[in-house]
Design an enzyme around this catalytic site. Sequence first.
Site, short mmCIF file in Angstrom:
data_model
loop_
_atom_site.label_atom_id
_atom_site.label_comp_id
_atom_site.label_asym_id
_atom_site.label_seq_id
_atom_site.Cartn_x
_atom_site.Cartn_y
_atom_site.Cartn_z
CG HIS A 183 -3.22 7.14 2.99
ND1 HIS A 183 -3.50 6.99 4.33
CD2 HIS A 183 -2.95 5.90 2.53
CE1 HIS A 183 -3.40 5.72 4.66
NE2 HIS A 183 -3.07 5.03 3.59
CG ASP A 204 -2.04 -0.92 1.17
OD1 ASP A 204 -2.02 -1.82 0.31
OD2 ASP A 204 -2.97 -0.77 1.98
CG ASP A 205 0.09 3.70 2.26
OD1 ASP A 205 -1.06 3.34 1.89
OD2 ASP A 205 0.41 3.81 3.44
CG HIS A 255 2.16 0.01 4.58
ND1 HIS A 255 1.80 -0.89 5.54
CD2 HIS A 255 1.06 0.77 4.33
CE1 HIS A 255 0.53 -0.68 5.88
NE2 HIS A 255 0.06 0.32 5.15
CG HIS A 275 -4.57 2.92 -0.55
ND1 HIS A 275 -5.54 2.33 0.24
CD2 HIS A 275 -3.56 3.22 0.30
CE1 HIS A 275 -5.11 2.28 1.49
NE2 HIS A 275 -3.92 2.83 1.56
CE1 TYR A 317 -4.24 6.64 8.15
CE2 TYR A 317 -6.01 7.64 6.89
CZ TYR A 317 -4.74 7.68 7.39
OH TYR A 317 -3.94 8.77 7.12
#
Length: 236
Positions: free
Chosen positions: A98, A44-45, A185, A94, A135
């Site tokens: 964020h 992710d991210d 991540h 995503h 989250y």
Amino acid sequence: MHRRLVISAVVTALCGGTLIGTTAPASAAAVDCRKVKCVALTFDDGPVADTTRLLTLLKDHGVKATFYLVGKNVQRYPATARNASRAGHQIGNHSWDHADLTRLTSAQIRSQLSRTDTAIKQATGIRPTTMRAPYGAHNTAVRQASDRPLVHWSVDTLDWKYRDPARIVRTVRDQTRPGDIVLLHDIHRTTVNAVPDIIKTLKAKGFHFVTVDQLFAPAKLPAEKVTYHNRAAYRP
Ligand code: NI
């Protein structure tokens, strides 16, 4: 470009054969997760600069994964997003920056997702078919605005909290069951550092690495529903 893809496929096949011998699937697409132990690694991210190192590690081990990308990072590193997609990894949405989507209006949520869809489509040529809420925070408005399946996770490595590759590897080794979705991540170097041992440890337990779509195939995920794992997958 075509020649480069062919060469890359050959290198992947050779590396896979050398490193993992007879346990290597002929191709990830051939894996049937109803018949063998499967796991979906998700990152992710990103993308960030270090994602390129991760892509090399995954290629060296013949592993396919799923990336939940943040739109503004795709805008900054479009070539990395494109390389991930062309390498056979699945790309998911995503959000743009964020945000905690549960704090936004429906119009703002749709904007977060559509801007990210556009950035990913421009970079990879493909509109993402799944999303993951930042989250893990979702409500009715988020699920409706997503207009696609939400894919969350069943193994939480807490890699953002514990920047310790050995601890991340232990968590994955001890908690992963067939059909699980592992949250990682690639924005943390310690997580990318853990990836070779995560792969070796799970391969030793007989796991095949698949994308989220492959984990559920031939079934399709329901739109606007949150999925954490595929417990219908093969259980030894
Ligand atoms: Ni995230």
